[in-house]
Design a protein around this motif. Structure first.
Motif, PDB file in Angstrom:
ATOM      1  N   LYS A 176       0.843  -1.210   0.000  1.00 35.89           N
ATOM      2  CA  LYS A 176       0.000   0.000   0.000  1.00 35.89           C
ATOM      3  C   LYS A 176       0.870   1.248   0.000  1.00 35.89           C
ATOM      4  CE  LYS A 176      -4.256  -1.756   1.894  1.00 35.89           C
ATOM      5  NZ  LYS A 176      -4.554  -2.449   3.154  1.00 35.89           N
ATOM      6  N   GLN A 196       2.457   1.738  -3.440  1.00 34.87           N
ATOM      7  CA  GLN A 196       1.495   2.194  -4.446  1.00 34.87           C
ATOM      8  C   GLN A 196       1.163   3.673  -4.255  1.00 34.87           C
ATOM      9  OE1 GLN A 196      -1.329  -1.084  -4.010  1.00 34.87           O
ATOM     10  NE2 GLN A 196      -1.177  -1.453  -6.210  1.00 34.87           N
ATOM     11  N   ASN A 211       1.889   7.205  -6.797  1.00 33.44           N
ATOM     12  CA  ASN A 211       0.862   8.174  -7.177  1.00 33.44           C
ATOM     13  C   ASN A 211       1.119   9.571  -6.615  1.00 33.44           C
ATOM     14  OD1 ASN A 211      -0.720   6.438  -8.736  1.00 33.44           O
ATOM     15  ND2 ASN A 211      -1.525   5.494  -6.869  1.00 33.44           N
ATOM     16  N   ARG A 245       7.015   7.575 -12.607  1.00 34.64           N
ATOM     17  CA  ARG A 245       5.896   7.435 -13.545  1.00 34.64           C
ATOM     18  C   ARG A 245       6.344   7.767 -14.967  1.00 34.64           C
ATOM     19  NH1 ARG A 245       2.910  10.077  -9.634  1.00 34.64           N
ATOM     20  NH2 ARG A 245       2.766  11.942 -10.908  1.00 34.64           N
ATOM     21  N   GLU A 266      -1.184   3.147 -17.306  1.00 36.56           N
ATOM     22  CA  GLU A 266      -1.896   3.050 -16.036  1.00 36.56           C
ATOM     23  C   GLU A 266      -2.499   1.645 -15.861  1.00 36.56           C
ATOM     24  OE1 GLU A 266      -2.482   4.422 -12.566  1.00 36.56           O
ATOM     25  OE2 GLU A 266      -1.476   5.702 -14.064  1.00 36.56           O
ATOM     26  N   ARG A 267      -2.945   1.079 -16.977  1.00 39.77           N
ATOM     27  CA  ARG A 267      -3.577  -0.240 -16.946  1.00 39.77           C
ATOM     28  C   ARG A 267      -2.614  -1.313 -16.395  1.00 39.77           C
ATOM     29  NH1 ARG A 267      -3.437  -3.935 -21.244  1.00 39.77           N
ATOM     30  NH2 ARG A 267      -4.952  -5.625 -21.047  1.00 39.77           N
ATOM     31  N   ILE A 289       0.145  -0.700 -14.652  1.00 37.65           N
ATOM     32  CA  ILE A 289       0.558  -0.339 -13.286  1.00 37.65           C
ATOM     33  C   ILE A 289      -0.458  -0.868 -12.285  1.00 37.65           C
ATOM     34  CG2 ILE A 289       0.889   1.622 -11.712  1.00 37.65           C
ATOM     35  CD1 ILE A 289       2.055   3.157 -14.139  1.00 37.65           C
ATOM     36  N   LYS A 290      -1.734  -0.721 -12.634  1.00 43.92           N
ATOM     37  CA  LYS A 290      -2.811  -1.221 -11.755  1.00 43.92           C
ATOM     38  C   LYS A 290      -2.826  -2.741 -11.726  1.00 43.92           C
ATOM     39  CE  LYS A 290      -6.398   1.960 -10.713  1.00 43.92           C
ATOM     40  NZ  LYS A 290      -6.499   3.060 -11.739  1.00 43.92           N
ATOM     41  N   ALA A 291      -2.800  -3.343 -12.933  1.00 46.78           N
ATOM     42  CA  ALA A 291      -2.959  -4.802 -13.022  1.00 46.78           C
ATOM     43  C   ALA A 291      -1.860  -5.539 -12.277  1.00 46.78           C
ATOM     44  CB  ALA A 291      -2.992  -5.229 -14.485  1.00 46.78           C
ATOM     45  N   ASP A 326       0.012  -4.154  -9.808  1.00 51.96           N
ATOM     46  CA  ASP A 326       0.220  -3.546  -8.483  1.00 51.96           C
ATOM     47  C   ASP A 326       1.594  -2.898  -8.358  1.00 51.96           C
ATOM     48  OD1 ASP A 326      -2.302  -4.655  -7.587  1.00 51.96           O
ATOM     49  OD2 ASP A 326      -1.257  -6.577  -7.444  1.00 51.96           O
TER      50      ASP A 326
END
Ligand SMILES: [Zn+2]
Length: 579
Positions: free
Chosen positions: A121, A124, A128, A136, A146-147, A149-151, A153
């Protein structure tokens, strides 16, 4: 939620014991059953039979027996319910045990899992935050959106000295616990973060818990390009495959799994829609990993880096996969590139073409051998043929063997007889012989085995047993007969594998079942059931009488002797009445 046995057996019906056990042990079909080397004793020839029809396994040597859950439980040294959960995962059934809560509640490594969750956490958030801009930008430059980075983690560790340590201390973890996590090191000034100023790719276990990191340098001249977590109580490299928990559903659906080396390869493949991919993280591929792979699919594509190290890793992985019965396909990436570089520069179509043109193992080996020998010279050709013969001797699959022999005949120009003469014949697997029933008190033993054997197979015999009200002198057989009858009353059917769920942790009962499974049943007959029951009654009476006689012998006063004598007479009268 408590799982009831009916639901457990529903899960059992969704998996096939032959398939599941195949993912642990190589099985070959002999007659109606499958046989393999028993993992529960020091076995050298295949003694374990697996019945597709009954959905149980039985070892003819050590007597181990059970259903699919018992097998996983004993093989993986986990609880019965954990084995159920594992099976549910395998067949995609969602059982209402949340792996995270349930898994962690009684887990001795609870603190480690929690610390990793907290660290993730934090990382992450960092990415951001304002401080994450440089990282970034770097990710954007590397074409990760972004896709992705999210997928995956993806996060960021900042340049602080002990940011994470402070957070974990604030949450109440002790220095000892924090050190054990592998997230911090210690020096004279105390604990400090291991990961600083790196882009963080979390590593997950097969259930999706974060258990480690691959931390990548992203600017400046850091000495280590990337740092992988050290082994901890929850992170064992030999059990680890990157992205396994995400790839498993897709691999099952596509009936294919691709193995690469690094997280970046996996993520790059994902950007072009290829998501049935895992990575070894560059460590040697071993038996735990090949078993994990086998659970997803037996169609495996090895797609390691194109360099010499990747070639070496490919050869080792082939050996490991073949041990669990998988013949992988092999992709070699040109120009020493890795999959990430190849997909980035050549694109999706070019990569997919590499995948469709993957070599099979024998093609790959032949190719390597040809590279090593000059086939234009007699000596080179002889070397090649001999090396290929060694390879062919290692092939268990009859058809593959034949195809490869024919290819070699064609390539070498030798006649087939010459090559066949150099091959060793394939080994026949022997089927274990059922055990003969012991001679001493044979009539009684046979009656016991006969009664239980037919009770397991025929509800009418269960009803007959219930009506007879017999008392079985042998304790194990007595409770087994009782359990079978109770199972039938509860569920209205009889099934040995489901009965094993009911008996789960009762080793004695399973042992008796194993005995009955491995005995020679040719002398038994369901027509003899009445005789079996009579013989058991007779044996019981004999034992009772023996007991009284012994008591009579030991009784020291007249009254006691008289009471026992009366019991004996009454018993004798009763038996005469019955006969
Ligand atoms: Zn065994």
């Amino acid at each position: 939620m408590r799982l009831d046995n009916a639901l457990i057996n529903e899960i059992k019906n969704k998996v096939d014991i032959v398939e599941v056990i195949s993912s642990y042990v190589t099985l070959s079909m002999r007659g109606k059953n499958y046989f393999g080397v028993c993992p529960f004793h020091d076995d050298h020839s295949p003694s374990m039979s697996v019945s597709k029809e009954k959905q149980i396994y039985t070892c003819f040597s050590c007597g181990a027996t059970g259903n699919v859950f018992n097998f996983i439980q004993n093989f993986d040294h986990i609880s019965f319910l954990e084995a159920v959960k594992k099976c549910a995962d395998m067949c995609g059934v969602n059982i209402d045990i949340k792996p995270t809560t349930d898994y962690l509640a009684n887990n001795k490594n609870k603190a480690l899992y929690e610390m990793y969750e907290l660290s993730q956490k934090l990382y992450q958030n960092n990415l951001n935050a304002k401080e994450g801009k440089l990282a970034r930008d770097y990710l954007t430059k590397r074409n990760l959106s972004e896709r992705e980075i999210k997928a995956f983690d993806i996060g960021l560790s900042l340049d602080g000295y002990d940011t994470l340590v402070k957070l974990l201390e604030k949450k109440g973890y002790t220095d000892k616990e924090i050190l054990k996590s592998g997230l911090a090191n210690a020096n004279d000034d105390g604990l400090y973060d291991i990961y600083r100023h790196r882009i963080m790719f979390p590593l997950h276990d097969i259930y999706g818990h974060v258990i480690g990191y691959n931390g990548r340098a992203y600017d400046g001249d850091m000495t280590n390009k990337y740092v992988n977590s050290k082994e901890t109580d929850i992170f064992k490299k030999r059990d680890f495959l990157y992205n396994y928990h995400r790839a498993k559903d897709s691999a099952r659906a596509k009936k294919e799994i691709i193995i690469m080396e690094g997280p970046m390869d996996v993520i790059r493949a994902y950007t072009v829609g290829i998501d049935n991919v895992v990575a070894t993280l560059g460590t040697a591929f071993g038996s735990s990993q090949s078993n994990l792979i086998k659970r997803l699919s037996s169609n495996v594509i090895l797609c390691f880096d194109g360099d010499a190290a990747g070639l070496k890793a490919t050869k080792l992985a082939i050996v490991e996969l073949q041990k669990v019965g998988i013949n992988p396909k092999i992709v070699r990436i040109p120009d020493d590139a890795d999959p990430d570089e190849f997909i980035s520069s050549k694109g999706k179509e070019a990569f997919q073409e590499l995948l469709t043109k993957a070599y099979d193992v024998m093609e790959f080996k032949a190719l390597l051998l040809k590279k090593e020998s000059n086939l234009n010279t007699a000596e080179g050709l002889a070397n090649y043929v001999n090396a290929m013969i060694t390879e062919i001797n290692g092939i268990n699959d009859d058809i593959l063997r034949e195809v490869t022999i024919n290819k070699l005949v064609k390539e070498s120009g030798l006649d087939k007889e010459t090559i066949l003469a150099k091959l060793t014949p394939t080994e026949e697997v022997k089927v274990p012989v059922p055990k003969k029933i012991k001679k001493e008190n044979r009539r009684y033993t046979e009656s016991l085995n006969g009664l239980i054997y037919y009770m397991l197979n025929d509800p009418d015999i269960i009803k007959k047993y219930d009506k007879s009200h017999i008392y079985i002198p042998d304790k194990n057989y007595r409770s087994l007969a009782f359990q079978i009858s109770a199972f039938y009353k509860k569920y209205g059917y009889i099934d040995e594998a489901d009965l094993m769920t009911e008996l789960r942790d009762d080793e004695e009962m399973l042992k008796v079942l194993g005995m009955i499974e491995t005995m020679d049943t040719t002398s038994l007959s369901s027509d003899a059931i009445d005789d079996y029951i009579k013989n058991i009654v007779e044996q019981n009476r004999l034992e009772e009488r023996k007991k009284y006689q012994q008591q009579l012998h030991q009784a020291d006063d007249y009254d006691a002797k008289l009471a026992i004598g009366n019991k004996l007479i009454a018993d004798k009268l009763r038996s005469e009445e019955n006969d």
